[in-house]
Design a protein around this motif. Sequence first.
Motif, PDB file in Angstrom:
ATOM      1  N   SER A 195       0.815  -1.223   0.000  1.00 33.47           N
ATOM      2  CA  SER A 195       0.000   0.000   0.000  1.00 33.47           C
ATOM      3  C   SER A 195       0.845   1.268   0.000  1.00 33.47           C
ATOM      4  CB  SER A 195      -0.929  -0.012   1.217  1.00 33.47           C
ATOM      5  OG  SER A 195      -0.158  -0.126   2.401  1.00 33.47           O
ATOM      6  N   ASN A 196       2.185   1.150   0.084  1.00 29.79           N
ATOM      7  CA  ASN A 196       3.021   2.368   0.156  1.00 29.79           C
ATOM      8  C   ASN A 196       4.228   2.264  -0.769  1.00 29.79           C
ATOM      9  OD1 ASN A 196       4.299   0.367   1.626  1.00 29.79           O
ATOM     10  ND2 ASN A 196       5.039   1.759   3.220  1.00 29.79           N
ATOM     11  N   ASN A 197       3.961   1.888  -2.013  1.00 33.54           N
ATOM     12  CA  ASN A 197       5.021   1.776  -3.027  1.00 33.54           C
ATOM     13  C   ASN A 197       5.700   3.137  -3.222  1.00 33.54           C
ATOM     14  OD1 ASN A 197       6.536   1.123  -5.281  1.00 33.54           O
ATOM     15  ND2 ASN A 197       4.838   0.187  -6.397  1.00 33.54           N
ATOM     16  N   PRO A 198       7.015   3.228  -3.015  1.00 34.35           N
ATOM     17  CA  PRO A 198       7.676   4.515  -3.231  1.00 34.35           C
ATOM     18  C   PRO A 198       7.924   4.848  -4.713  1.00 34.35           C
ATOM     19  CG  PRO A 198       9.246   2.905  -2.369  1.00 34.35           C
ATOM     20  CD  PRO A 198       7.930   2.211  -2.458  1.00 34.35           C
ATOM     21  N   PHE A 199       7.548   3.924  -5.592  1.00 34.71           N
ATOM     22  CA  PHE A 199       7.682   4.133  -7.049  1.00 34.71           C
ATOM     23  C   PHE A 199       6.309   3.946  -7.699  1.00 34.71           C
ATOM     24  CE2 PHE A 199      11.792   2.916  -5.494  1.00 34.71           C
ATOM     25  CZ  PHE A 199      12.700   3.623  -6.262  1.00 34.71           C
TER      26      PHE A 199
END
Length: 337
Positions: free
Chosen positions: A310-314
């Motif tokens: 839920s928190n893909n940095p890309f």
Amino acid sequence: MILRFEPYQLQLKHPFRLATGTRTSTSTVQVHIELNGLVGYGEASMPPYLGETIESVTAFLSKLKPKNWQIENLAGILQEIDSLSEKDNAAKAAIDIALHDLKAKMLGVPTRELFGIIASQTPPTAMTIGMGSEAELRQKVAEAEDFKLLKIKLGGADDKYKIDFLRSITDKPFLVDANQGWTDVEVALKMIDHLSLLNVLMVEQPMPFSTSAKTWKTLKEKSSLPIFADESVKRLSDLENASELFHGVNIKLMKSTGLAEANAMLNRCEQLGLQTMIGCMTESSCAIMAAAQLAPRANFVDLDGPFLISNNPFEEPQLINGCIQLNTFSGNGAIPF
Ligand code: MG
């Protein structure tokens, strides 16, 4: 070159229940390598069962001397890094991924061209359906709407019930990953016979890593479906006996120490007549888009990592007809937010 790295916790959309335990997040270390204003992105992902931690990866990366690295000698850098320890595969992979990204950006080509891969299309990627109640399974299958292939995690007490239930709610082909969950070869063969009637294409790591070669041979000989090694094969050197024991191998960057060795494994598998899968741990688009560069060469692709967090940095990979779209621009194709 300048090397920077920082820990980052990937949060899972659903708790990840496997034969070996449950977790809600996966530790990673995000790596940046900078040269002349260009940045290569890399990632180490550390599912607990592999034994690497934020501390071990950070300690490994701190030992490196990037000031002395020459990008023209990428193979030499990777060899030198590999010689520093027997383990630390994910830490090594993070550097390999970032350096390939950087080198391809400097040359102005997508990374796959460094490996002679021209195709821009990957086979369809599987989406993992973890363990869960009937309602949870129904929800997960609905959420996997965009995928043409489902990877079903078995290896629990209610495998037959679960697979029969899933088959009753979707017509999509299945891959099955037993995650070392079956300990008796006769039980495994009976389950595989059942799976072979349910449009299952292959079975991954049905039995534990510690299973004897003799038992694997029996399983391979009698199995009605292709048997793929995951936990049993990590690196190139593990492939030598693999074709006697398995039909195929799941190659993952975090096991292989990165793209260079994963590509060498694809070459060796071809020579040995082994089928291949390009798979992943819980990874953001950073490592997934790197692995996707090699995916056109594989029989199966399981690169669902970014779709499970839920928190893909890309940016999330683009899917068309269930296939990850490869970048036409230079590098691995991961675009940071
Ligand atoms: Mg597996």
